[in-house]
Design a protein around this motif. Structure first.
Motif, PDB file in Angstrom:
ATOM      1  N   UNK A  43       1.117  -1.272   0.233  1.00 50.63           N
ATOM      2  CA  UNK A  43      -0.183  -0.003   0.033  1.00 50.63           C
ATOM      3  C   UNK A  43       0.404   1.317  -0.415  1.00 50.63           C
ATOM      4  N   UNK A  44       2.026   1.124  -0.620  1.00 50.35           N
ATOM      5  CA  UNK A  44       2.600   2.296  -0.540  1.00 50.35           C
ATOM      6  C   UNK A  44       3.662   2.773   0.188  1.00 50.35           C
ATOM      7  N   UNK A  45       4.017   1.529   0.481  1.00 52.31           N
ATOM      8  CA  UNK A  45       4.788   1.918   1.718  1.00 52.31           C
ATOM      9  C   UNK A  45       6.069   0.773   2.006  1.00 52.31           C
ATOM     10  N   UNK A  46       7.093   1.097   2.607  1.00 50.02           N
ATOM     11  CA  UNK A  46       8.394  -0.605   2.258  1.00 50.02           C
ATOM     12  C   UNK A  46       8.216  -0.703   4.026  1.00 50.02           C
ATOM     13  N   UNK A  47       8.378  -2.105   3.768  1.00 50.41           N
ATOM     14  CA  UNK A  47       8.483  -2.500   5.257  1.00 50.41           C
ATOM     15  C   UNK A  47       9.790  -4.013   4.717  1.00 50.41           C
ATOM     16  N   UNK A  48      10.284  -3.815   6.222  1.00 48.41           N
ATOM     17  CA  UNK A  48      11.023  -4.902   6.173  1.00 48.41           C
ATOM     18  C   UNK A  48      10.945  -6.663   6.059  1.00 48.41           C
ATOM     19  N   UNK A  49       9.094  -6.653   6.934  1.00 42.60           N
ATOM     20  CA  UNK A  49       8.463  -8.086   6.789  1.00 42.60           C
ATOM     21  C   UNK A  49       7.617  -7.424   6.455  1.00 42.60           C
TER      22      UNK A  49
END
Length: 201
Positions: free
Chosen positions: A116-122
């Motif tokens: 959803x347009x965001x970057x996550x490590x997991x």
């Protein structure tokens, strides 16, 4: 004698001017190199304004700021077209490789997952990484199974030795709207039917 002194002073003066001229030539050559596509250019800061179709990319090196005119913005930036100047604007998240706007990422850097347009490590809870991509997709958790249906064969509930019964489960509305891949929603199994129908059908 005076003529010899005059010539000597003229020679010394020309020798002093030679390095200055060489430096000016090098500076102007460097300036032209850094001012490709510029409308206005500063010797210290590079491009200030660009031709209409190009984007102005500004970056910092310590306390100094430099400008450059580019056709497309580099990774980590997105292009914003304006009335006076088109600018390359930096994505807010440092883990974002390309973004649509300051806060909406379209592709994350390695070791990060897009959701959803965001970057996550997991991938966040309730989501899973898609095979071959670094994107998280919501997992589908259907509701409970229904009771098994009546045992039928060709729409009849009797008159045959074996039939089939089915059961189903519902998918939440949100998962259906997002086109999420869901596990099996329908199951069938063989069942034994009544061989003889009441009334001799």
């Amino acid at each position: 004698m005076q003529w010899i002194i005059f010539m000597l002073l003229l020679f010394i003066s020309s020798m002093e001017m030679l390095p200055q001229n060489r430096w000016k030539k090098q500076a102007s050559a460097g300036l032209l190199e850094n001012c490709t596509g510029c409308v206005l250019c500063s010797e210290d800061n590079g491009c200030i304004t660009c031709h209409h179709r190009l984007f102005l990319l500004i970056w910092r090196d310590g306390i100094r700021q430099y400008g450059m005119c580019v056709h497309t913005c580099p990774p980590g930036y997105f292009g914003v077209r304006g009335l006076e100047v088109n600018r390359c604007t930096k994505c807010r998240s440092p883990s974002c490789e390309s973004c649509f706007s300051r806060d909406f990422c379209m592709k994350c850097k390695d070791k990060f997952y897009l959701y959803k347009g965001q970057c996550f490590r997991q991938c966040p809870p309730g989501t899973a990484a898609q095979p071959g991509t670094r994107e998280c997709q919501e997992t589908c958790e259907p509701g409970p199974w229904s009771e098994w249906s009546a045992c039928t064969h060709e729409s009849r509930t009797c008159g045959c030795k074996w039939g089939v019964e089915t059961r189903v489960r519902e998918v939440p509305e949100a998962a259906r709207e997002e086109g999420t891949a869901c596990p099996a929603l329908l199951e069938t199994r063989r069942c034994r039917m009544k061989k003889h129908c009441p009334g001799g059908e």
